[in-house]
Write an enzyme that holds these catalytic residues in place. Sequence first.
Site, PDB file in Angstrom:
ATOM      1  CG  HIS A  47       1.390  29.145  62.024  1.00 51.94           C
ATOM      2  ND1 HIS A  47       2.436  30.025  61.918  1.00 51.94           N
ATOM      3  CD2 HIS A  47       1.881  27.939  61.669  1.00 51.94           C
ATOM      4  CE1 HIS A  47       3.518  29.379  61.511  1.00 51.94           C
ATOM      5  NE2 HIS A  47       3.198  28.109  61.340  1.00 51.94           N
ATOM      6  NE  ARG A  71       3.473  28.134  65.154  1.00 46.56           N
ATOM      7  CZ  ARG A  71       4.465  28.916  64.741  1.00 46.56           C
ATOM      8  NH1 ARG A  71       5.573  28.392  64.246  1.00 46.56           N
ATOM      9  NH2 ARG A  71       4.360  30.229  64.787  1.00 46.56           N
ATOM     10  CE1 TYR A 112       9.332  36.194  64.166  1.00 48.73           C
ATOM     11  CE2 TYR A 112       9.291  33.876  64.770  1.00 48.73           C
ATOM     12  CZ  TYR A 112       9.426  34.862  63.809  1.00 48.73           C
ATOM     13  OH  TYR A 112       9.647  34.514  62.515  1.00 48.73           O
ATOM     14  CG  ASP A 142       8.329  27.406  66.571  1.00 44.69           C
ATOM     15  OD1 ASP A 142       9.364  27.174  67.223  1.00 44.69           O
ATOM     16  OD2 ASP A 142       8.337  27.802  65.381  1.00 44.69           O
ATOM     17  CG  HIS A 148       9.753  30.915  67.596  1.00 46.47           C
ATOM     18  ND1 HIS A 148       9.778  30.649  66.249  1.00 46.47           N
ATOM     19  CD2 HIS A 148       8.456  31.167  67.884  1.00 46.47           C
ATOM     20  CE1 HIS A 148       8.572  30.741  65.744  1.00 46.47           C
ATOM     21  NE2 HIS A 148       7.738  31.049  66.713  1.00 46.47           N
ATOM     22  CD  GLU A 199       8.807  24.618  64.849  1.00 42.26           C
ATOM     23  OE1 GLU A 199       7.578  24.434  64.764  1.00 42.26           O
ATOM     24  OE2 GLU A 199       9.419  25.439  64.153  1.00 42.26           O
ATOM     25  CD  GLU A 211      11.916  27.391  61.984  1.00 47.36           C
ATOM     26  OE1 GLU A 211      10.837  26.817  62.032  1.00 47.36           O
ATOM     27  OE2 GLU A 211      12.061  28.592  62.242  1.00 47.36           O
ATOM     28  NE  ARG A 256       9.963  23.031  62.258  1.00 45.18           N
ATOM     29  CZ  ARG A 256       9.052  23.518  61.413  1.00 45.18           C
ATOM     30  NH1 ARG A 256       8.188  22.712  60.854  1.00 45.18           N
ATOM     31  NH2 ARG A 256       9.008  24.799  61.124  1.00 45.18           N
ATOM     32  CG  ASP A 285      10.254  32.862  55.916  1.00 46.98           C
ATOM     33  OD1 ASP A 285       9.300  32.662  56.698  1.00 46.98           O
ATOM     34  OD2 ASP A 285      11.359  32.334  56.060  1.00 46.98           O
ATOM     35  CD  GLU A 313       5.630  26.061  59.618  1.00 50.25           C
ATOM     36  OE1 GLU A 313       6.802  25.693  59.404  1.00 50.25           O
ATOM     37  OE2 GLU A 313       5.343  27.071  60.289  1.00 50.25           O
ATOM     38  CD1 TRP A 328      17.136  34.553  65.676  1.00 48.79           C
ATOM     39  CD2 TRP A 328      15.032  33.968  66.171  1.00 48.79           C
ATOM     40  NE1 TRP A 328      16.315  35.192  64.786  1.00 48.79           N
ATOM     41  CE2 TRP A 328      15.018  34.849  65.074  1.00 48.79           C
ATOM     42  CE3 TRP A 328      13.836  33.498  66.672  1.00 48.79           C
ATOM     43  CZ2 TRP A 328      13.848  35.256  64.465  1.00 48.79           C
ATOM     44  CZ3 TRP A 328      12.677  33.895  66.059  1.00 48.79           C
ATOM     45  CH2 TRP A 328      12.674  34.761  64.956  1.00 48.79           C
TER      46      TRP A 328
HETATM   47  O1  KDG Z   1      12.153  33.215  58.585  1.00 50.88           O
HETATM   48  C1  KDG Z   1      11.867  32.670  59.833  1.00 50.88           C
HETATM   49  C2  KDG Z   1      10.497  32.043  59.863  1.00 50.88           C
HETATM   50  O2  KDG Z   1      10.299  31.212  58.774  1.00 50.88           O
HETATM   51  C3  KDG Z   1      10.309  31.237  61.113  1.00 50.88           C
HETATM   52  O3  KDG Z   1      10.567  31.983  62.253  1.00 50.88           O
HETATM   53  C4  KDG Z   1       8.913  30.674  61.183  1.00 50.88           C
HETATM   54  O4  KDG Z   1       9.498  29.437  63.124  1.00 50.88           O
HETATM   55  C5  KDG Z   1       8.847  29.525  62.103  1.00 50.88           C
HETATM   56  C6  KDG Z   1       7.990  28.393  61.729  1.00 50.88           C
HETATM   57  O5  KDG Z   1       8.043  27.386  62.433  1.00 50.88           O
HETATM   58  O6  KDG Z   1       7.285  28.503  60.744  1.00 50.88           O
HETATM   59 MG    MG Z   2       9.647  27.369  63.773  1.00 47.98          MG
END
Ligand code: KDG
Ligand code: MG
Length: 404
Positions: free
Chosen positions: A123, A148, A160, A211, A213, A237, A263, A284, A317, A340, A404
């Site tokens: 990232h 990314r 975000y 991304d 999101h 993404e 994801e 993903r 996470d 990733e 989201w």
């Molecule tokens: O817990 C949520 C994150 O893992 C996420 O928002 C991260 O979008 C994300 C990514 O592509 O890594």
């Molecule tokens: Mg993502």
Amino acid sequence: MLKIESAKVIVSCPGRNFVTLKIETKDGPYGVGDATLNGRELAVASYLSDHIVPCLIGRDAHRIEDIWQFLYRGAYWRRGPVTMTAIAAVDMALWDIKAKAAGMPLYQLLGGAARDGVLAYCHANGKTVEETVDDALRLKEKGYRAIRLQSGVPGLAATYGVAKGKLPYEPADADLPAENLWSSEKYLRSVPSLFEAGRDKLGADVHLLHDVHHRLTPIEAARLGRDVEPYRLFWLEDPVVADNQESFRLIRGHTTTPLAVGEVFNSIFDCKTLIEEQLIDYIRATVVHAGGITHVRRIAALADLYNVRTGFHGATDLSPVTMACALHVDLSLPNFGIQEHMAHCELTESVFPHAYKFENGYFHPGDTPGHGADIDEKQAARYPYKRAYLPVNRLEQGGAMTNW
Ligand code: KDG
Ligand code: MG
């Protein structure tokens, strides 16, 4: 028979929260699984200790498929992130045990290496286009071949995926969810210039990713896909939320920018239409949130039939235990696409020692028997759980919550 003697759930916060499952066998090796569900950690910890651990004691750790089916079908209540994350942790720990017992790295049990290394993307982020591109140039120097790009949006106070201050960006950043304001119009105006600058400064050979999101509507996502076509993205993404898989038909009909999603998926049924209708290019869904190695391999096998490749989620996470398992699966899959990688902090790395290594843009899971990741329980005990949430967004005009 390798009898399961005990299983314990370890909740800790070495840099961020993680839930880890450790399964011990009688006269045999132990195995470790990740059960972290960002912002809902304790729900999975309880699902494991209250409802799964009692059912595991005395079972044969070698019977991975049978235990998976027992936990999935036997619960009566199927799917969902909490259930599937808990099952995933058991599955990872059992594959770890089986590979340790065989004296082999896990990927050998999955059919062996189908490639020499696992292409990974990292990232780059910054408040401005310039800061983001500088960050990407730094990462390119470190060897990454896929990056990314996420940048602050002019006119929005917070975005975000972009770090606050000098600290690395962390998805769950507050004791209660922070509420930010969002404007799709401002965002859509800003992204093409980020990729124009990125392509110009980073050159044609670096893979560039982005991304969204889940923040756009299908028609907005279609326009973004078109607008960034000149910059040849590796993928766009989560352009929209995929609860309604059919939404992707509209986006797909308008753009040749490759699409990635999944994801937040926890089951093969979350992506069945997306894959069978070839509405996406990369899936993903990953080991920890989609039922473990056993279920993710099933998703990858379905995807392979339809020319869809994998691009497993790998944010901070997801603990190093998930990263290790994902890398073994990545190395063995015929339709692997990209992995990733979001670097964990030093403290996380020291609590979760692991065998995987990065070199010249590629990861290798290592050749330690098992999946090669572990938890230092004594150290973990020094960092108790701290409640932490992901931020939420409201539309700037009207105040409604975004997808989201
Ligand atoms: O817990 C949520 C994150 O893992 C996420 O928002 C991260 O979008 C994300 C990514 O592509 O890594
Ligand atoms: Mg993502």
